[in-house]
Design a protein around this motif. Sequence first.
Motif, PDB file in Angstrom:
ATOM      1  N   PRO A   3       0.879  -1.351  -0.004  1.00 48.24           N
ATOM      2  CA  PRO A   3       0.132  -0.111   0.102  1.00 48.24           C
ATOM      3  C   PRO A   3       1.140   1.155   0.070  1.00 48.24           C
ATOM      4  N   VAL A   4       0.192   2.167  -0.513  1.00 46.76           N
ATOM      5  CA  VAL A   4       1.082   3.544  -0.793  1.00 46.76           C
ATOM      6  C   VAL A   4       0.312   4.530   0.492  1.00 46.76           C
ATOM      7  N   GLU A   5       1.152   5.082   1.094  1.00 43.70           N
ATOM      8  CA  GLU A   5       0.401   6.055   2.135  1.00 43.70           C
ATOM      9  C   GLU A   5      -0.047   7.269   1.189  1.00 43.70           C
ATOM     10  N   PRO A   6      -1.126   7.757   1.746  1.00 43.96           N
ATOM     11  CA  PRO A   6      -1.935   8.997   0.958  1.00 43.96           C
ATOM     12  C   PRO A   6      -0.905  10.234   0.696  1.00 43.96           C
ATOM     13  N   VAL A   7      -0.207  10.510   1.678  1.00 45.69           N
ATOM     14  CA  VAL A   7       0.722  11.520   1.317  1.00 45.69           C
ATOM     15  C   VAL A   7       1.515  11.373   0.289  1.00 45.69           C
ATOM     16  N   GLN A   8       2.308  10.106   0.201  1.00 48.96           N
ATOM     17  CA  GLN A   8       3.234   9.422  -1.017  1.00 48.96           C
ATOM     18  C   GLN A   8       2.426   9.478  -2.389  1.00 48.96           C
ATOM     19  N   ALA A   9       1.010   9.059  -2.129  1.00 50.95           N
ATOM     20  CA  ALA A   9       0.262   8.960  -3.466  1.00 50.95           C
ATOM     21  C   ALA A   9       0.058  10.445  -3.984  1.00 50.95           C
ATOM     22  N   LEU A  12       3.409  11.660  -5.614  1.00 46.10           N
ATOM     23  CA  LEU A  12       3.850  11.054  -7.077  1.00 46.10           C
ATOM     24  C   LEU A  12       2.858  11.602  -7.798  1.00 46.10           C
ATOM     25  N   VAL A  13       1.321  11.485  -7.612  1.00 45.97           N
ATOM     26  CA  VAL A  13       0.476  11.985  -8.684  1.00 45.97           C
ATOM     27  C   VAL A  13       0.473  13.500  -8.902  1.00 45.97           C
ATOM     28  N   LEU A  99      -5.401   6.473 -11.702  1.00 44.49           N
ATOM     29  CA  LEU A  99      -4.423   6.083 -10.935  1.00 44.49           C
ATOM     30  C   LEU A  99      -4.158   6.555  -9.469  1.00 44.49           C
ATOM     31  N   LEU A 100      -4.634   7.605  -9.165  1.00 46.41           N
ATOM     32  CA  LEU A 100      -4.574   8.211  -7.770  1.00 46.41           C
ATOM     33  C   LEU A 100      -5.532   7.254  -6.813  1.00 46.41           C
ATOM     34  N   PHE A 101      -6.621   7.106  -7.368  1.00 45.79           N
ATOM     35  CA  PHE A 101      -7.790   6.315  -6.734  1.00 45.79           C
ATOM     36  C   PHE A 101      -7.367   4.910  -6.464  1.00 45.79           C
ATOM     37  N   GLU A 102      -6.476   4.230  -7.387  1.00 43.26           N
ATOM     38  CA  GLU A 102      -6.126   2.814  -7.279  1.00 43.26           C
ATOM     39  C   GLU A 102      -4.831   2.924  -6.220  1.00 43.26           C
TER      40      GLU A 102
END
Length: 173
Positions: A3-9, A12-13, A99-102
């Motif tokens: 899983p990717v933490e929300p802040v990192q996601a 990235l996006v 992609l962000l949702f995923e």
Amino acid sequence: RPPVEPVQAVRLVNGLAHAVCHLQRHLQVAHGDIQPANVIVTSHPSRLQLIDFGSAWTIDRTTRRTEGDGHHRCYAPPETQAGVTPVTLAGDQFSVSVLLFELLTLQLPYGGLGGKAGRPEFIVRAADTLVAPSQNSASCKQLPLSLRDRLDALVLRGLALKPNDRYPDHNTW
């Protein structure tokens, strides 16, 4: 996948969205095939890089694409599913939002349909299946309420089935 933490996601996006905006604003090019297979993590691990520009067309030529040409149905925006609507910022914005949702939920939006949710055979049953990332992700639920609400609003607006309901320009997005 881990899983990717929300802040990192979001980090990235955000960089990916900036690149998409740069392509369209300065070069008048729509990528038109934003999906996981066409995005890589660079040697700098906080950056995503678009690859495979074989489907990238200048905005005025995207109407010449045929159905299935250079897009994955789950990541392609609903308006391009039939291959007649040109790819625009709103279209690439939808793909980046998928992609962000995923990244946030480890699921595709619209109950796994992604962009296919806007196809005539799915639109009625998919209309009520889009839920905010915070409803599908424990790590998003743990964010402070104001941040969680802003993240949910960002993702949901980017995933609107109608292009006019998404962010209208680069700066707003």
